[in-house]
Design an enzyme around this catalytic site. Structure first.
Site, PDB file in Angstrom:
ATOM      1  N   ARG A 122      16.383 -21.513  22.220  1.00 27.76           N
ATOM      2  CA  ARG A 122      16.410 -21.290  23.670  1.00 27.76           C
ATOM      3  C   ARG A 122      15.146 -20.566  24.128  1.00 27.76           C
ATOM      4  NH1 ARG A 122      19.863 -21.498  28.272  1.00 27.76           N
ATOM      5  NH2 ARG A 122      21.412 -22.660  27.098  1.00 27.76           N
ATOM      6  N   GLU A 148      24.023 -15.517  33.055  1.00 23.55           N
ATOM      7  CA  GLU A 148      22.770 -15.097  32.428  1.00 23.55           C
ATOM      8  C   GLU A 148      21.536 -15.124  33.330  1.00 23.55           C
ATOM      9  OE1 GLU A 148      23.722 -18.019  29.377  1.00 23.55           O
ATOM     10  OE2 GLU A 148      22.959 -16.604  27.908  1.00 23.55           O
ATOM     11  N   GLN A 155      34.466 -12.559  22.219  1.00 28.94           N
ATOM     12  CA  GLN A 155      34.117 -13.631  23.146  1.00 28.94           C
ATOM     13  C   GLN A 155      34.431 -14.985  22.542  1.00 28.94           C
ATOM     14  OE1 GLN A 155      30.037 -11.396  24.094  1.00 28.94           O
ATOM     15  NE2 GLN A 155      30.077 -13.407  25.067  1.00 28.94           N
ATOM     16  N   ALA A 204      26.746 -18.487  27.028  1.00 31.36           N
ATOM     17  CA  ALA A 204      25.805 -19.433  27.632  1.00 31.36           C
ATOM     18  C   ALA A 204      26.104 -19.657  29.110  1.00 31.36           C
ATOM     19  CB  ALA A 204      25.809 -20.767  26.869  1.00 31.36           C
ATOM     20  N   ARG A 226      23.040 -11.875  26.534  1.00 37.79           N
ATOM     21  CA  ARG A 226      22.796 -12.432  27.871  1.00 37.79           C
ATOM     22  C   ARG A 226      21.385 -13.010  28.044  1.00 37.79           C
ATOM     23  NH1 ARG A 226      24.844  -8.793  32.934  1.00 37.79           N
ATOM     24  NH2 ARG A 226      25.526 -10.474  34.274  1.00 37.79           N
ATOM     25  N   PHE A 228      28.557  -9.313  26.864  1.00 34.63           N
ATOM     26  CA  PHE A 228      27.116  -9.574  27.027  1.00 34.63           C
ATOM     27  C   PHE A 228      26.523 -10.363  25.856  1.00 34.63           C
ATOM     28  CE2 PHE A 228      28.103  -5.271  28.781  1.00 34.63           C
ATOM     29  CZ  PHE A 228      28.173  -5.648  30.116  1.00 34.63           C
TER      30      PHE A 228
END
Lengths: 497, 785
Positions: free
Chosen positions: B309, B697, B196, B509, B341, B227
């Site tokens: 987060r 997400e 990714q 994200a 995710r 993911f």
């Protein structure tokens, strides 16, 4: 079998020199047919699903074992996990992969529905779904009745056909919608539909040597027994759904692998007045179709047994011979008082299943014996139930499995047989619970007392599937659940025997 | 106008025919290929005292054993310097200590088995609780605070405290980690990887090899799922393949099989949370004090931003005046947990949803009403100081969902069912989602694109984002076609490569379409601006191809590099304050379940979702993200069950669920029988590409409603007002114990308002299965509900 070949998407491909540990998946991918993927290499995800031309069980199969052995009736496109199937076992067989169904310029109906309805995201599982879905699309017994339930489409599509395929992206809804949108029947000129009318190919008997090991497919039972008598260490495979996992995940390698799954003598099916005889090399799908609900206890168990992909390859005999403590047919067959017929060069013996398992993954079968058939005595007990406890409803391994077969007449339990899986080193009978029921009135009081006895059966363990406490609790609940079901249904048990 | 059209995935027809190629399929077509196999350590923690590769060379077909001594650059596969690629100290069970290259996978495997390694076993910490007890932490310990939490609790009419152990999750992308490395005649390394984050893969391959970034090209054709699991984790594997290729001059394939992937790669962080919460008499949240401890595994990886987060989402959609939340990352001897995710958001939000689910009965409030009563109102800000823009959408989503799902009528049906079925209970639960969009780390909020217009009018686009199934490439083609005003068929997209668009951010994200879409649009607009004078000279309605051709002869540049950065973002990670998010995505979901009172088994009868995607760029793609995210979230919360050997035996630290047969993810049987999704109406978002919102997400967290429905169904086996503690994941066994406890009247969280003591974690564990039996036999204590 000088030059063993398999027909893949219509082209003959050589198999000579393929090591016995090489799966059909690895072999196909090495041919450049990389549509089928390795997702788990143990028959759980279905990304490797391909179609095999296998004998189609048609109509009432009683006494018609020749059809099941191939060469008689028509052909059914059967989806299997290519990762578990030894490539060498394909000799003489016909394989169709996602590439063989269609191309991006000429999509197969299954491919078109999946593609255009959002049925693929990352696409890795997709060729496998395509093959499983195509098998159901072509299934001769699929009949559209225009109504849907949670597991069937209006086109007769049985969602269990996809129970062995995992998708991590879509959440499945568009895949289900694609399946339910398929036509009720394939067009008459569809080549794979046409192919069904002809006989299924018979796998070629013979021997394939590579890297110091051999894969042997004997032509007859006598040949097979002779090989086993000479090579007691040989690994016997039927559907290879268990051995394939050993090979792939635990790097098991055998000097000699003997395939018995298409031996005609092991593929009989007969219903007499006093018993049903099931050939050991019938796949679970074939048994399920042949019985057609005749044994309600097995009919309840089959949809919960692994996945359709596995049931299309796994055999009844194989499931017993591997002697898993949690195999799902043993608890049912124990409750049915089944016996096992063991064939050897010098004759055959019949062993009650309750005496068949001797320890963890051990049985009374000698290395020179093969399970030829399983017998279920008739008449069947009228009150049966199969309870499987697992984390997931489709395609999971039981933490506890229970088979019940109770003979209740005039409100009294005349005879009780209860088979348990997952609570001891082998499948076992719940003997003390049977005793607590037998001769007693079929009442809530009897059930509650017996449930307490049952909760203490076996020697359950803690593992990643369930705690010992939960397993025991589930044993205790099983009888209560059975009672609730019969109680709610207000069954006239005495009148049904 | 192709934006907003419901199109299938741009590779759908390649997917269904098996024609779509993945990294592994490229390997199957390569010649002279070598295969890499790891030597995995059989200890959770040990010192490597000797490593003897020699016996491997006796195995026919073994070509090379790669060890730390072979590394010309930096022996590290991460960006924090704490992830040795060839370790001297084993930090988790199954860690690779060296790699063997063979002519066949079989030769490499046998070679790996022949390598002799001596280990000196060391003590290992497995659980968060063990790590907390041992004081084993890593990275920063952020605190997010607003107001005066002690005063808030003191002023609250009701104060509760409790704790929660929530499990991690395996990504289980169908395609495992995979890299294929080659070296060209000039020494440039070309790595095709399932990644990714191609730029970071490139950087780490370069630093391991002691090369500059321009010596390494990374390409990602497509991934068979990511993911988040391929954001940080692919780099080391790519580096091993590249190292092997440099040393042998041959192509090297490194593909983890499923067991290797499960035992070696990082997962979603499990968390331990302790909390104390205050409500007023109307059930309005007054104060929340909590300590969130994530299980980071052996190295930092992305654990710090994941934790940040989690803290930024601990309040989900609810206004809480006084907040004090501590965060820390436990260091354990497990795989290095990583992005997944939601990236900590789900774990943070699960805390408040668990609090509300457990407290609603104690407050005498319906859980749906308790949630709604606490929604953010317009003008209110998050604990980190960002105004909750469009907070009114929470109410709008909720209203639309209540109507869409027939919520009130069905609640009555559920109640009627429960009265007439002694052995089963149904429940209907509804939960909201508010999720912040943008990377917390401001610098990552940039993207580049390259758009070529050829003389014949055809268009080739390339951008920095990667395709993992989420439909990013589909959307990018739609954006380019819409911006240029050409039919979709004219726009082709070429695979993601670091030599086309450099210095990219991870496709993560949920930001892929926002960032790369804006960069693609920027490039298209540059080209259009240059074409305009040409078009103005021509007749109105002159076909695109002719305008382009004329422009070429006018010597107009027909290609452009586009760039985008999200304006207005700032984040101070020391004070945990700022404006980290461009906007919030909103949604809500309602789930109806039926629970079997004999077993705890359940079915998901119906799910309704209303979700805010702004103006959808690609409705079929967005629908797929919503449904797929939901089911994946439901898997995390109700089914997927990672188990490690936590015993003191020789297998301590071994992942027990290391195969698809033991780690169960949702199959068709977990799909809601009735599954309905609607997009929020009138949801245009300003200042983003075509008014759209990120969708990757947020839908995962819609699945909280399933867990809450199970909790409510379990509670319905008990007397009214029963509060149920539900272990996570809520597998049938967990639900069974929960409903058994409900039958005994429930075991509510302690309601003495005692202070949260983060170090005191020796209370009764919620999760360990072996202790559940004793828990269920305990006489429930209901202290004055």
């Amino acid at each position: 079998m000088d030059t063993p070949t398999a027909t893949v998407n219509g082209t003959d491909r050589p198999l000579a020199g393929t090591p016995a540990y090489t799966s059909a998946l690895t072999w196909l991918r090495a041919l450049g047919l990389t549509g089928a993927k390795e997702g788990c290499n143990e028959g759980e995800c279905g990304a490797c699903s391909v179609l095999l031309a296998r004998p189609a069980p048609t109509g009432d199969l009683a006494g018609d074992g020749a059809d099941l052995a191939g060469g008689g009736a028509g052909t059914e496109w059967t989806a299997v996990n290519a990762c578990l199937l030894p490539a060498a076992a394909l000799a003489g067989q016909e394989v169709v992969t996602a590439e063989g169904l269609g191309t991006s310029r000429d999509l197969h109906p299954v491919q078109r529905e999946l593609a255009h309805r959002g049925g693929s995201q990352c696409g890795y599982c997709t060729p496998g779904f395509v093959c499983s879905m195509a098998a159901e699309y072509y299934r001769p017994g699929r009949t559209a009745n225009g109504t849907a339930d949670p597991e069937h489409g209006p086109n007769g599509f049985d969602l269990h056909a996809l129970s062995g395929n995992l998708c991590r992206c879509t959440g499945y809804r568009p895949i289900r919608d694609a399946a339910f949108a398929l036509a009720a029947q394939a067009p008459a000129d569809d080549p794979l539909a046409v192919r069904r009318a002809g006989p299924a190919p018979r796998p070629s008997p013979g021997r394939n040597d590579a890297e110091g090991a051999a894969f042997v497919r004997p032509a007859t039972l006598a040949d097979a027994l002779a090989v086993l008598a000479e090579h007691p260490a040989a690994v016997v495979v039927a559907g290879s759904t268990d051995w394939g996992v050993e090979v792939n995940l635990r790097a098991a390698r055998a000097p000699l692998t003997v395939a018995v799954d298409r031996l005609p003598e092991l593929r009989g099916f007969a219903v007499d007045a006093d018993r049903i005889e099931l050939g050991a090399a019938l796949t679970l799908t074939e048994v399920e179709r042949a019985l057609d609900g005749r044994v309600p206890l097995l009919a309840a168990a089959f949809p919960l047994f692994a996945s359709r992909l596995i049931r299309n390859a796994a055999t009844l005999g194989g499931n017993l011979a591997t002697a898993s403590p949690i195999g799902d047919t043993p608890p049912a067959l124990l409750a049915l008082d089944a016996t096992v017929l063991l064939a050897a060069a010098d004759g055959e013996r019949e062993v009650p299943l309750a005496e068949f398992f001797t320890g963890y993954r051990q049985t009374v079968r000698r290395p020179d014996e093969l399970i030829r058939a399983v017998r279920i005595p008739l008449p069947l007990a009228p009150l049966t139930g199969f309870h499987k406890i697992a984390k997931r409803r489709f395609d999971d391994i039981s933490s506890v499995a229970v088979g019940f077969a109770l003979d209740v007449a005039d409100g009294v339990v005349r005879r009780a047989r209860i088979g348990l899986g997952g609570v001891a080193a082998t499948p076992v009978r719940a003997l003390r619970t049977e005793e607590a029921l037998t001769g007693r009135p079929w009442t809530e009081g009897t059930v509650r007392a017996a449930a307490e006895v049952m909760a203490a059966e076996g020697t359950p363990m803690d593992d990643h599937r369930a705690s010992a406490a939960y397993r025991s609790a589930m044993l205790g609940q099983a009888l209560l659940k059975l009672w609730a079901r019969t109680d709610e249904a207000q069954l006239d048990l005495g009148g049904r025997a | 106008m192709s934006v907003g059209e419901a199109l299938p995935h741009e590779s759908a027809e390649l997917h269904v025919t098996g024609e779509a190629l993945y990294t592994e399929d490229l390997g199957a077509r390569a010649t002279g290929l070598l295969h890499a196999w790891p030597v995995q350590a059989p200890h959770a923690h040990a010192r490597v005292t000797a490593l003897r590769p020699a016996p491997a060379y006796d195995v026919p077909g073994v070509v090379r054993v790669l060890t730390g001594a072979d590394v010309p650059g930096v022996n590290d596969s991460g960006v924090k310097g704490d992830e040795p690629l060839f370790p001297d100290e084993v930090m988790f069970h199954g860690q690779a200590v060296c790699w063997v290259l063979g002519e066949t996978p079989e030769a490499a495997r046998l070679g790996a088995a022949a390598v002799e390694v001596d280990y000196e076993p060391l003590p290992a910490l497995l659980t968060v609780r063990e790590a907390i007890a041992a004081g084993s932490f890593q990275g920063g310990r952020p605190t997010m605070a607003r107001g005066d939490v002690e005063a808030g609790l003191a002023a609250s009419a009701h104060v509760f405290s409790g704790e929660l152990d929530l499990a991690g999750q395996e990504h289980f992308y169908l395609e495992t980690h995979n890299s294929l490395a080659t070296v060209d005649e000039s020494g440039q390394v070309f790595v095709q990887a399932s990644t990714q984050h191609p730029t970071e893969t490139q950087e780490i391959v370069a630093h391991v090899l002691g090369l500059a970034s321009h010596d390494v090209v990374v390409q990602c054709l497509r991934m068979g799922g990511g993911f988040g699991g391929k954001e940080m984790q692919p780099h080391g594997y790519a580096a091993v393949a590249a190292l092997g290729s440099v040393l042998t001059g041959r192509p090297v394939r490194l593909r983890l099989n499923r067991t290797q992937d499960l035992t070696m790669s990082g997962k979603r962080h499990g968390f331990h949370a302790q909390w104390r919460v205050g409500f007023d008499d109307d059930g309005r949240l007054q104060a929340l004090e909590a300590t969130l401890t994530s299980d980071g595994g052996w190295s930092l990886d992305l654990s710090e931003p994941v934790l940040a987060r989690a803290l930024c989402h601990v309040e989900n959609a609810y206004w809480i005046p006084h907040v004090l939340v501590h965060g820390r990352v436990a260091r354990t001897h497990k795989t290095s947990q990583t992005a997944f995710r939601g990236f900590g958001g789900p774990q943070g939000m699960l805390v408040i949803e668990d609090v509300l689910g457990r407290c609603a009965p104690l407050l005498g409030l319906d859980p749906a009403e308790l949630r709604r009563r606490n929604f953010y109102a317009p003008g209110q800000a998050t604990p980190y100081g960002q105004e909750v823009r469009h907070a009114d959408r929470l109410e709008r989503v909720w209203e639309q969902l209540l109507a869409f799902s027939g919520f009130e009528d069905r609640r009555a049906e559920v109640a009627a069912f429960n009265c007439s079925h002694p052995h089963a209970r149904r429940a209907l639960a509804i939960t909201p989602v508010k999720f912040g969009i943008s990377f917390n780390f401001t610098a990552f909020n940039q993207a580049g694109a390259l758009v070529h217009v050829y003389k014949d009018g055809s268009v080739l686009i390339n951008h920095g984002g990667t395709e993992m199934g989420q439909g990013l490439h589909t959307k990018m083609r739609q954006v380019a076609a819409a911006e240029l005003g050409v039919p979709l068929e004219l726009v082709r997209l070429s695979p993601t490569r670091t030599d086309k668009v450099p210095n990219t951010s991870a496709t993560a994200a949920s930001s892929g379409a926002d960032l790369n879409g804006a960069a693609v649009a920027d490039a298209c607009r540059q080209i259009l601006a240059r074409l305009r004078p040409v078009a103005d000279r021509l007749d109105a309605g002159t076909p695109w191809a002719e305008v382009v051709r004329t422009a070429y002869f006018d010597r107009v540049q027909l290609w452009a590099a586009g760039f985008y950065r999200t304006e207005g973002l700032h984040w101070d990670s020391t004070t945990m304050t700022g404006q980290p998010f461009k906007y919030f995505a909103y949604g809500a979901a309602a789930a109806e379940v039926e629970v079997d009172g004999f077993t705890g088994g359940y079915t998901l009868r119906r799910v309704d979702i209303v979700h805010d995607v702004g103006d959808s760029l690609s409705p079929l793609v967005d629908l797929g993200q919503i449904e797929g995210g939901f089911v994946q979230g439901a898997g995390w919360l109700t089914l997927e069950d990672l188990r490690w050997d936590e015993s003191d035996g020789p297998g301590r630290g071994r992942l027990l669920t290391q195969a698809a047969s033991t780690y169960k993810l949702p199959s068709l049987s977990e799909m809601p029988v009735d599954f309905n999704v609607a997009l929020l109406e009138d949801a245009t978002e300003d200042g983003v590409v075509h008014g759209s919102k990120a969708v990757g997400e947020p839908p995962l967290m819609l699945a909280f409603c399933v867990r809450e429905a199970l909790r409510q169904a379990a509670a319905a086996f008990g007397p009214p007002g029963t509060s149920v503690d539900l272990a996570s994941p809520a597998i049938p066994e967990a639900v069974f114990w929960a409903l058994q406890s409900a039958r005994c009247g429930g075991r509510p969280p302690a309601r003495d308002g005692a202070a949260v003591e983060p170090e005191a974690v020796d209370g009764p564990p919620l999760r360990p299965a072996s202790e559940r039996a004793t828990a269920r036999l305990e006489v429930p204590v209901v202290d004055g509900v």
